[in-house]
Design a protein around this motif. Structure first.
Motif, PDB file in Angstrom:
ATOM      1  N   HIS A 123     -31.201 -44.473  61.300  1.00  0.00           N
ATOM      2  CA  HIS A 123     -32.436 -43.751  61.010  1.00  0.00           C
ATOM      3  C   HIS A 123     -32.300 -43.013  59.679  1.00  0.00           C
ATOM      4  O   HIS A 123     -31.256 -42.413  59.384  1.00  0.00           O
ATOM      5  CB  HIS A 123     -32.704 -42.687  62.080  1.00  0.00           C
ATOM      6  N   ALA A 124     -33.373 -43.034  58.899  1.00  0.00           N
ATOM      7  CA  ALA A 124     -33.482 -42.194  57.710  1.00  0.00           C
ATOM      8  C   ALA A 124     -34.789 -41.419  57.832  1.00  0.00           C
ATOM      9  O   ALA A 124     -35.856 -42.017  58.025  1.00  0.00           O
ATOM     10  CB  ALA A 124     -33.473 -43.041  56.441  1.00  0.00           C
ATOM     11  N   ASP A 125     -34.701 -40.119  57.747  1.00  0.00           N
ATOM     12  CA  ASP A 125     -35.849 -39.254  58.004  1.00  0.00           C
ATOM     13  C   ASP A 125     -37.065 -39.668  57.176  1.00  0.00           C
ATOM     14  O   ASP A 125     -37.032 -39.684  55.947  1.00  0.00           O
ATOM     15  CB  ASP A 125     -35.463 -37.814  57.674  1.00  0.00           C
ATOM     16  N   GLY A 126     -38.138 -40.028  57.875  1.00  0.00           N
ATOM     17  CA  GLY A 126     -39.389 -40.359  57.219  1.00  0.00           C
ATOM     18  C   GLY A 126     -39.503 -41.761  56.679  1.00  0.00           C
ATOM     19  O   GLY A 126     -40.556 -42.131  56.142  1.00  0.00           O
ATOM     20  N   GLU A 127     -38.448 -42.576  56.822  1.00  0.00           N
ATOM     21  CA  GLU A 127     -38.477 -43.936  56.284  1.00  0.00           C
ATOM     22  C   GLU A 127     -38.685 -44.939  57.413  1.00  0.00           C
ATOM     23  O   GLU A 127     -37.848 -45.078  58.300  1.00  0.00           O
ATOM     24  CB  GLU A 127     -37.177 -44.239  55.545  1.00  0.00           C
ATOM     25  N   PRO A 128     -39.820 -45.659  57.392  1.00  0.00           N
ATOM     26  CA  PRO A 128     -40.112 -46.587  58.489  1.00  0.00           C
ATOM     27  C   PRO A 128     -39.211 -47.815  58.486  1.00  0.00           C
ATOM     28  O   PRO A 128     -38.744 -48.269  57.447  1.00  0.00           O
ATOM     29  CB  PRO A 128     -41.578 -46.983  58.246  1.00  0.00           C
ATOM     30  N   VAL A 129     -38.971 -48.322  59.684  1.00  0.00           N
ATOM     31  CA  VAL A 129     -38.240 -49.570  59.889  1.00  0.00           C
ATOM     32  C   VAL A 129     -39.170 -50.522  60.625  1.00  0.00           C
ATOM     33  O   VAL A 129     -39.871 -50.120  61.558  1.00  0.00           O
ATOM     34  CB  VAL A 129     -36.959 -49.344  60.723  1.00  0.00           C
ATOM     35  N   ARG A 130     -39.188 -51.783  60.204  1.00  0.00           N
ATOM     36  CA  ARG A 130     -40.028 -52.779  60.864  1.00  0.00           C
ATOM     37  C   ARG A 130     -39.210 -53.573  61.867  1.00  0.00           C
ATOM     38  O   ARG A 130     -38.188 -54.176  61.516  1.00  0.00           O
ATOM     39  CB  ARG A 130     -40.619 -53.742  59.825  1.00  0.00           C
ATOM     40  N   LEU A 131     -39.625 -53.550  63.128  1.00  0.00           N
ATOM     41  CA  LEU A 131     -39.009 -54.344  64.181  1.00  0.00           C
ATOM     42  C   LEU A 131     -40.117 -55.138  64.862  1.00  0.00           C
ATOM     43  O   LEU A 131     -40.933 -54.557  65.599  1.00  0.00           O
ATOM     44  CB  LEU A 131     -38.287 -53.465  65.197  1.00  0.00           C
ATOM     45  N   GLY A 132     -40.188 -56.427  64.607  1.00  0.00           N
ATOM     46  CA  GLY A 132     -41.246 -57.245  65.169  1.00  0.00           C
ATOM     47  C   GLY A 132     -42.609 -56.709  64.774  1.00  0.00           C
ATOM     48  O   GLY A 132     -42.869 -56.470  63.590  1.00  0.00           O
ATOM     49  N   PRO A 133     -43.505 -56.455  65.743  1.00  0.00           N
ATOM     50  CA  PRO A 133     -44.844 -55.964  65.419  1.00  0.00           C
ATOM     51  C   PRO A 133     -44.908 -54.463  65.194  1.00  0.00           C
ATOM     52  O   PRO A 133     -45.972 -53.924  64.898  1.00  0.00           O
ATOM     53  CB  PRO A 133     -45.652 -56.338  66.671  1.00  0.00           C
ATOM     54  N   PHE A 134     -43.773 -53.784  65.321  1.00  0.00           N
ATOM     55  CA  PHE A 134     -43.764 -52.326  65.288  1.00  0.00           C
ATOM     56  C   PHE A 134     -43.200 -51.774  63.983  1.00  0.00           C
ATOM     57  O   PHE A 134     -42.164 -52.228  63.500  1.00  0.00           O
ATOM     58  CB  PHE A 134     -42.929 -51.771  66.440  1.00  0.00           C
ATOM     59  N   SER A 135     -43.886 -50.766  63.475  1.00  0.00           N
ATOM     60  CA  SER A 135     -43.334 -49.930  62.411  1.00  0.00           C
ATOM     61  C   SER A 135     -42.868 -48.640  63.059  1.00  0.00           C
ATOM     62  O   SER A 135     -43.657 -47.922  63.682  1.00  0.00           O
ATOM     63  CB  SER A 135     -44.403 -49.636  61.349  1.00  0.00           C
ATOM     64  N   ILE A 136     -41.576 -48.340  62.936  1.00  0.00           N
ATOM     65  CA  ILE A 136     -40.986 -47.165  63.579  1.00  0.00           C
ATOM     66  C   ILE A 136     -40.592 -46.168  62.495  1.00  0.00           C
ATOM     67  O   ILE A 136     -39.717 -46.446  61.663  1.00  0.00           O
ATOM     68  CB  ILE A 136     -39.754 -47.546  64.414  1.00  0.00           C
ATOM     69  N   THR A 137     -41.257 -45.015  62.519  1.00  0.00           N
ATOM     70  CA  THR A 137     -40.959 -43.974  61.534  1.00  0.00           C
ATOM     71  C   THR A 137     -40.247 -42.828  62.229  1.00  0.00           C
ATOM     72  O   THR A 137     -40.842 -42.129  63.064  1.00  0.00           O
ATOM     73  CB  THR A 137     -42.237 -43.463  60.857  1.00  0.00           C
ATOM     74  N   PRO A 138     -38.959 -42.607  61.937  1.00  0.00           N
ATOM     75  CA  PRO A 138     -38.211 -41.512  62.566  1.00  0.00           C
ATOM     76  C   PRO A 138     -38.376 -40.209  61.781  1.00  0.00           C
ATOM     77  O   PRO A 138     -38.480 -40.216  60.554  1.00  0.00           O
ATOM     78  CB  PRO A 138     -36.766 -42.009  62.492  1.00  0.00           C
ATOM     79  N   ARG A 139     -38.417 -39.102  62.501  1.00  0.00           N
ATOM     80  CA  ARG A 139     -38.455 -37.794  61.857  1.00  0.00           C
ATOM     81  C   ARG A 139     -37.422 -36.890  62.513  1.00  0.00           C
ATOM     82  O   ARG A 139     -37.349 -36.797  63.737  1.00  0.00           O
ATOM     83  CB  ARG A 139     -39.843 -37.165  61.975  1.00  0.00           C
ATOM     84  N   LEU A 140     -36.644 -36.245  61.689  1.00  0.00           N
ATOM     85  CA  LEU A 140     -35.584 -35.360  62.165  1.00  0.00           C
ATOM     86  C   LEU A 140     -36.197 -34.141  62.865  1.00  0.00           C
ATOM     87  O   LEU A 140     -37.106 -33.491  62.322  1.00  0.00           O
ATOM     88  CB  LEU A 140     -34.733 -34.921  60.990  1.00  0.00           C
ATOM     89  N   VAL A 141     -35.698 -33.842  64.069  1.00  0.00           N
ATOM     90  CA  VAL A 141     -36.231 -32.720  64.841  1.00  0.00           C
ATOM     91  C   VAL A 141     -35.125 -31.704  65.141  1.00  0.00           C
ATOM     92  O   VAL A 141     -34.037 -31.760  64.560  1.00  0.00           O
ATOM     93  CB  VAL A 141     -36.923 -33.235  66.130  1.00  0.00           C
ATOM     94  N   ASP A 142     -35.410 -30.773  66.042  1.00  0.00           N
ATOM     95  CA  ASP A 142     -34.565 -29.589  66.232  1.00  0.00           C
ATOM     96  C   ASP A 142     -33.802 -29.685  67.551  1.00  0.00           C
ATOM     97  O   ASP A 142     -34.337 -29.373  68.623  1.00  0.00           O
ATOM     98  CB  ASP A 142     -35.466 -28.343  66.210  1.00  0.00           C
ATOM     99  N   HIS A 143     -32.536 -30.132  67.476  1.00  0.00           N
ATOM    100  CA  HIS A 143     -31.721 -30.348  68.666  1.00  0.00           C
ATOM    101  C   HIS A 143     -30.264 -30.114  68.267  1.00  0.00           C
ATOM    102  O   HIS A 143     -29.930 -30.190  67.079  1.00  0.00           O
ATOM    103  CB  HIS A 143     -31.945 -31.774  69.183  1.00  0.00           C
ATOM    104  N   PRO A 144     -29.372 -29.836  69.216  1.00  0.00           N
ATOM    105  CA  PRO A 144     -27.987 -29.529  68.835  1.00  0.00           C
ATOM    106  C   PRO A 144     -27.243 -30.677  68.159  1.00  0.00           C
ATOM    107  O   PRO A 144     -26.247 -30.439  67.470  1.00  0.00           O
ATOM    108  CB  PRO A 144     -27.335 -29.175  70.171  1.00  0.00           C
ATOM    109  N   VAL A 145     -27.669 -31.922  68.389  1.00  0.00           N
ATOM    110  CA  VAL A 145     -27.108 -33.059  67.664  1.00  0.00           C
ATOM    111  C   VAL A 145     -28.207 -33.657  66.809  1.00  0.00           C
ATOM    112  O   VAL A 145     -29.392 -33.340  66.980  1.00  0.00           O
ATOM    113  CB  VAL A 145     -26.539 -34.128  68.630  1.00  0.00           C
ATOM    114  N   THR A 146     -27.842 -34.518  65.875  1.00  0.00           N
ATOM    115  CA  THR A 146     -28.849 -35.194  65.056  1.00  0.00           C
ATOM    116  C   THR A 146     -29.786 -35.977  65.966  1.00  0.00           C
ATOM    117  O   THR A 146     -29.357 -36.849  66.720  1.00  0.00           O
ATOM    118  CB  THR A 146     -28.177 -36.142  64.054  1.00  0.00           C
TER     119      THR A 146
END
Length: 253
Positions: A123-146
């Motif tokens: 995962h790279a914060d804010g950078e979408p990844v294409r998997l089949g029909p899906f665009s997955i955009t991850p965003r870093l949130v607030d948790h004790p681990v990444t």
């Protein structure tokens, strides 16, 4: 898009549900593409109620706590040692270091690890990844681990998933205008809740209201938490369609 709640128990499997695991399906190139989002403790068994494990196309992991990722070990066994032969290598998009962490948890020596069966993508914060029909955009949130929330979009619909997080404005961006906002609510407003860890139902409802989502689905409720109180908290800040999910629930867009 079709969402199936495979597991939704918070922090550990309950008597009624495995830990976090969600199956998202959509048409792709004349067939159905199957994305597994999180694969927490106990989830692999119930996943087989809904899909042949040989037909899983990709996995996306929000973070590396056991209740969100450890059953990837079982999927590795199926993939490598299936009696019909090893399965094709599939992508696993996850936080940096997942390949090493999960290989160590399973007990595989590096440098090969699980990479013969899984293509790990970080995962790279804010950078979408294409998997089949899906665009997955991850965003870093607030948790004790990444940890990452994910915005999972097809050409026509969007599912936003909070993963595990404390309150953060990032979730408003992740969920903005989503058809479904699948959001954790591990805490209740009446509790003495530590910071930077989880949300309450009221927190989830506030995000849903600010983001203008179509439907709010509450998940990741621990077995010891009163679901009725979570529901009441949620309705204090959200007046739209809402449901506390259960294992086996399905939603079609």
């Amino acid at each position: 898009m079709k969402l199936t709640v495979v597991g939704c128990a918070g922090s550990f499997p309950s008597a009624e549900s495995p830990a976090s695991c969600y199956l998202i399906e959509a048409p792709y190139e004349g067939r159905t593409f199957r994305l597994v989002v999180d694969l927490g403790s106990g989830a692999l068994g119930d996943l087989q109620r809904y899909v042949d494990l040989r037909d899983v196309d990709a996995v996306a992991l929000s973070h590396l706590h056991a209740d969100h990722c450890f059953d990837l070990s079982g999927l590795y066994v199926v993939s490598k040692y299936h009696p019909d032969g090893a399965l094709p290598r599939i992508p696993v998009v996850a936080p940096e270091g997942a390949a090493e962490r999960l290989a160590e948890a399973y007990g595989i020596d590096e440098p090969v690890g699980m990479t013969e069966q899984f293509e790990f993508l970080a995962h790279a914060d804010g950078e979408p990844v294409r998997l089949g029909p899906f665009s997955i955009t991850p965003r870093l949130v607030d948790h004790p681990v990444t940890a990452f929330a994910m915005r999972i979009a097809s050409d026509t619909h969007t599912i936003a998933y909070s993963g595990d997080t404390g309150p953060t404005d990032v979730l408003v961006d992740v969920a903005a205008g989503a058809d479904i906002f699948l959001c954790e609510a591990s805490f209740v407003e009446s509790g003495a809740n530590p910071p930077h860890l989880h949300l309450t139902g009221a927190d989830a409802g506030t995000v849903a209201t600010r983001a203008g989502v179509g439907r709010l689905l509450i998940t990741h409720i621990p077995a010891w938490t009163d679901r009725a109180e979570v529901e009441s908290d949620t309705k204090s800040t959200w007046d739209g369609p809402c449901e506390l999910v259960s294992a086996g629930s399905t939603y079609t867009l």
